[in-house]
Enzyme design. Structure first.
Site, PDB file in Angstrom:
ATOM      1  N   ASP A  35       0.839  -1.217   0.000  1.00  0.00           N
ATOM      2  CA  ASP A  35       0.000   0.000   0.000  1.00  0.00           C
ATOM      3  C   ASP A  35       0.865   1.256   0.000  1.00  0.00           C
ATOM      4  O   ASP A  35       1.980   1.249   0.519  1.00  0.00           O
ATOM      5  CB  ASP A  35      -0.913  -0.031   1.237  1.00  0.00           C
ATOM      6  CG  ASP A  35      -2.087   0.922   1.100  1.00  0.00           C
ATOM      7  OD1 ASP A  35      -2.341   1.411  -0.023  1.00  0.00           O
ATOM      8  OD2 ASP A  35      -2.753   1.173   2.121  1.00  0.00           O
ATOM      9  N   HIS A  52       2.472   3.436  -8.904  1.00  0.00           N
ATOM     10  CA  HIS A  52       2.291   2.006  -9.202  1.00  0.00           C
ATOM     11  C   HIS A  52       3.497   1.481  -9.987  1.00  0.00           C
ATOM     12  O   HIS A  52       3.967   0.367  -9.765  1.00  0.00           O
ATOM     13  CB  HIS A  52       1.009   1.774 -10.003  1.00  0.00           C
ATOM     14  CG  HIS A  52      -0.244   2.171  -9.255  1.00  0.00           C
ATOM     15  ND1 HIS A  52      -0.508   1.752  -7.973  1.00  0.00           N
ATOM     16  CD2 HIS A  52      -1.299   2.956  -9.613  1.00  0.00           C
ATOM     17  CE1 HIS A  52      -1.679   2.257  -7.575  1.00  0.00           C
ATOM     18  NE2 HIS A  52      -2.169   2.991  -8.554  1.00  0.00           N
ATOM     19  N   ARG A  86     -12.253   2.216  -8.117  1.00  0.00           N
ATOM     20  CA  ARG A  86     -11.382   3.367  -8.428  1.00  0.00           C
ATOM     21  C   ARG A  86     -11.726   3.933  -9.814  1.00  0.00           C
ATOM     22  O   ARG A  86     -12.401   3.260 -10.606  1.00  0.00           O
ATOM     23  CB  ARG A  86      -9.913   2.928  -8.393  1.00  0.00           C
ATOM     24  CG  ARG A  86      -9.489   2.559  -6.984  1.00  0.00           C
ATOM     25  CD  ARG A  86      -8.001   2.440  -6.857  1.00  0.00           C
ATOM     26  NE  ARG A  86      -7.659   2.127  -5.478  1.00  0.00           N
ATOM     27  CZ  ARG A  86      -6.459   2.220  -4.953  1.00  0.00           C
ATOM     28  NH1 ARG A  86      -5.446   2.605  -5.708  1.00  0.00           N
ATOM     29  NH2 ARG A  86      -6.239   1.920  -3.689  1.00  0.00           N
ATOM     30  N   LEU A 146      10.289 -20.709  -4.975  1.00  0.00           N
ATOM     31  CA  LEU A 146       9.470 -19.728  -4.231  1.00  0.00           C
ATOM     32  C   LEU A 146       8.051 -19.783  -4.794  1.00  0.00           C
ATOM     33  O   LEU A 146       7.856 -19.636  -6.000  1.00  0.00           O
ATOM     34  CB  LEU A 146      10.037 -18.311  -4.387  1.00  0.00           C
ATOM     35  CG  LEU A 146       9.171 -17.185  -3.821  1.00  0.00           C
ATOM     36  CD1 LEU A 146       9.113 -17.242  -2.291  1.00  0.00           C
ATOM     37  CD2 LEU A 146       9.687 -15.807  -4.246  1.00  0.00           C
ATOM     38  N   ARG A 203       2.118  -4.804   6.222  1.00  0.00           N
ATOM     39  CA  ARG A 203       1.365  -3.788   5.476  1.00  0.00           C
ATOM     40  C   ARG A 203       2.170  -2.495   5.501  1.00  0.00           C
ATOM     41  O   ARG A 203       2.557  -2.019   6.571  1.00  0.00           O
ATOM     42  CB  ARG A 203      -0.022  -3.520   6.066  1.00  0.00           C
ATOM     43  CG  ARG A 203      -0.751  -2.468   5.199  1.00  0.00           C
ATOM     44  CD  ARG A 203      -2.200  -2.299   5.524  1.00  0.00           C
ATOM     45  NE  ARG A 203      -2.825  -1.411   4.531  1.00  0.00           N
ATOM     46  CZ  ARG A 203      -4.074  -1.450   4.154  1.00  0.00           C
ATOM     47  NH1 ARG A 203      -4.880  -2.338   4.660  1.00  0.00           N
ATOM     48  NH2 ARG A 203      -4.539  -0.607   3.249  1.00  0.00           N
ATOM     49  N   GLU A 222       1.502 -13.185  12.531  1.00  0.00           N
ATOM     50  CA  GLU A 222       2.089 -12.000  13.164  1.00  0.00           C
ATOM     51  C   GLU A 222       1.897 -10.808  12.222  1.00  0.00           C
ATOM     52  O   GLU A 222       2.188 -10.916  11.021  1.00  0.00           O
ATOM     53  CB  GLU A 222       3.598 -12.211  13.407  1.00  0.00           C
ATOM     54  CG  GLU A 222       3.905 -13.245  14.441  1.00  0.00           C
ATOM     55  CD  GLU A 222       3.418 -12.860  15.848  1.00  0.00           C
ATOM     56  OE1 GLU A 222       3.421 -11.658  16.183  1.00  0.00           O
ATOM     57  OE2 GLU A 222       3.027 -13.784  16.583  1.00  0.00           O
TER      58      GLU A 222
HETATM   59  C1  IPE Z   1      -5.441  -2.665  -0.098  1.00  0.00           C
HETATM   60  O1  IPE Z   1      -5.081  -1.325  -0.300  1.00  0.00           O
HETATM   61  C2  IPE Z   1      -5.438  -3.396  -1.408  1.00  0.00           C
HETATM   62  C3  IPE Z   1      -4.134  -3.566  -2.046  1.00  0.00           C
HETATM   63  C4  IPE Z   1      -2.980  -3.216  -1.543  1.00  0.00           C
HETATM   64  C5  IPE Z   1      -4.171  -4.184  -3.333  1.00  0.00           C
HETATM   65  P1  IPE Z   1      -6.185  -0.181  -0.443  1.00  0.00           P
HETATM   66  O2  IPE Z   1      -5.447   1.098  -0.545  1.00  0.00           O
HETATM   67  O3  IPE Z   1      -7.114  -0.520  -1.541  1.00  0.00           O
HETATM   68  O4  IPE Z   1      -6.959  -0.317   0.938  1.00  0.00           O
HETATM   69  P2  IPE Z   1      -7.785   0.737   1.777  1.00  0.00           P
HETATM   70  O5  IPE Z   1      -8.761   1.363   0.834  1.00  0.00           O
HETATM   71  O6  IPE Z   1      -6.805   1.739   2.302  1.00  0.00           O
HETATM   72  O7  IPE Z   1      -8.418  -0.059   2.873  1.00  0.00           O
HETATM   73  C1  IPE Z   2      -1.591   0.259  -3.347  1.00  0.00           C
HETATM   74  O1  IPE Z   2      -1.355   1.632  -3.384  1.00  0.00           O
HETATM   75  C2  IPE Z   2      -1.808  -0.340  -4.714  1.00  0.00           C
HETATM   76  C3  IPE Z   2      -3.202  -0.725  -5.018  1.00  0.00           C
HETATM   77  C4  IPE Z   2      -4.179  -0.725  -4.170  1.00  0.00           C
HETATM   78  C5  IPE Z   2      -3.486  -1.132  -6.378  1.00  0.00           C
HETATM   79  P1  IPE Z   2      -2.547   2.669  -3.410  1.00  0.00           P
HETATM   80  O2  IPE Z   2      -2.921   2.957  -4.812  1.00  0.00           O
HETATM   81  O3  IPE Z   2      -3.657   2.220  -2.524  1.00  0.00           O
HETATM   82  O4  IPE Z   2      -1.839   3.949  -2.764  1.00  0.00           O
HETATM   83  P2  IPE Z   2      -2.431   4.944  -1.696  1.00  0.00           P
HETATM   84  O5  IPE Z   2      -2.921   4.131  -0.542  1.00  0.00           O
HETATM   85  O6  IPE Z   2      -3.547   5.698  -2.376  1.00  0.00           O
HETATM   86  O7  IPE Z   2      -1.281   5.824  -1.326  1.00  0.00           O
HETATM   87 MG    MG Z   3      -4.048   2.444  -0.547  1.00  0.00          MG
END
Ligand code: IPE
Ligand code: IPE
Ligand code: MG
Length: 261
Positions: A35, A52, A86, A146, A203, A222
């Protein structure tokens, strides 16, 4: 860890940190909620997709590090069912990156002995991305150094619904009796059947939630939360997470003195 200890760790090179790992106590299965790509880009006044794109470099580095460290399974959350909400432009860009990643990286995954698999409702993926995914699954099916599982169009609750539906179907067909439905039976019907539960969940980006990831499988995992954004999470950050994991005491509901017996 005390403040003194953590500042001493910051002075160490990634090799020195890696040497501190206890090889026998490594997690067998690491799961990661990748994330913070969007915020990484926004901090640099770049479009979210740039985050990304940079995140792919972290994926590459973490797969290589896990493979070199001898971790057996890595499961990464790449796209959730909720992520379909999104903007279309971002979804298309992510799907394009998935295709780009698989088309440019497949040879390296094979060379590294990585078995590529996916979990999720893959039929929602665009046809061309799905073709690459299926090709990668087929071409790496014989590899086992892996076990890489990529969660795509994945939702933990949907996974449980799909398992229940499969169990009900088998019960109706007489292949299963209601009395056969126990924890093992449910596990065997999840997308992750055959994989051990994750020992460690990481995370990134400072969020401290599960966001519908591996709800059943994380029962005794964990949890490790770091403020580092995914594009900045590289080998050093992984080793730090593994060192923290090795400092934890996993009790599984028991008292310490009975764990090794
Ligand atoms: C969780 O991240 C999903 C992935 C990393 C693929 P999100 O950014 O979508 O989660 P929320 O919206 O913060 O819960
Ligand atoms: C995680 O990064 C990747 C996906 C969920 C695809 P985000 O796109 O959720 O990035 P933030 O949380 O908005 O910074
Ligand atoms: Mg996110």
């Amino acid at each position: 860890m005390s403040t003194n200890e953590s500042s001493a760790m910051e002075q160490l090179s990634v090799e020195e940190l890696t040497a501190k790992l206890e090889p026998d106590l490594l997690p067998k299965h690491v799961a990661i909620i990748m994330d913070g790509n969007g915020r990484w880009a926004e901090l640099r006044n770049l479009p979210r997709i740039a985050g990304h794109r940079e995140g792919i470099k972290s994926v590459r580095e973490i797969i290589t590090a896990c493979q070199e460290l001898g971790i057996q399974a890595l499961t990464i959350y790449a796209f959730s069912q909720e992520n379909w909400n999104r903007p279309l432009q971002e979804i298309s860009a992510i799907m394009g990156l998935l295709e780009y990643y698989l088309s440019t990286e497949l040879a390296k995954l094979i060379e590294q002995g990585v078995r590529f698999r996916t979990i999720g409702r893959l039929d929602s993926l665009p046809a061309s991305a799905l073709q690459w995914v299926r090709a990668a699954e087929q071409k790496t099916a014989h590899l086992e150094r892996l076990h890489l599982t990529v969660a795509l169009s994945y939702g933990g609750r949907t996974e449980i619904v799909d398992a229940m539906q499969a169990i009900l179907r088998e019960t109706q067909e007489g292949k299963l009796q209601p009395g056969d439905v126990d924890e093992t039976c449910i596990q065997q019907h999840l997308y992750t059947h055959g994989l051990p539960d994750p020992d460690l969940l990481i995370r990134t980006s400072g969020e401290t939630r599960i966001s519908n990831f591996l709800l059943w499988q994380l029962a005794y995992t964990e949890l490790y939360f770091t403020p580092t954004l995914w594009p900045d999470f590289r080998r050093r950050e992984l080793v730090q997470a593994l060192l923290e994991y090795q400092r934890r005491e996993r009790r599984f509901g028991r008292v310490l003195s009975t764990i090794s017996s």
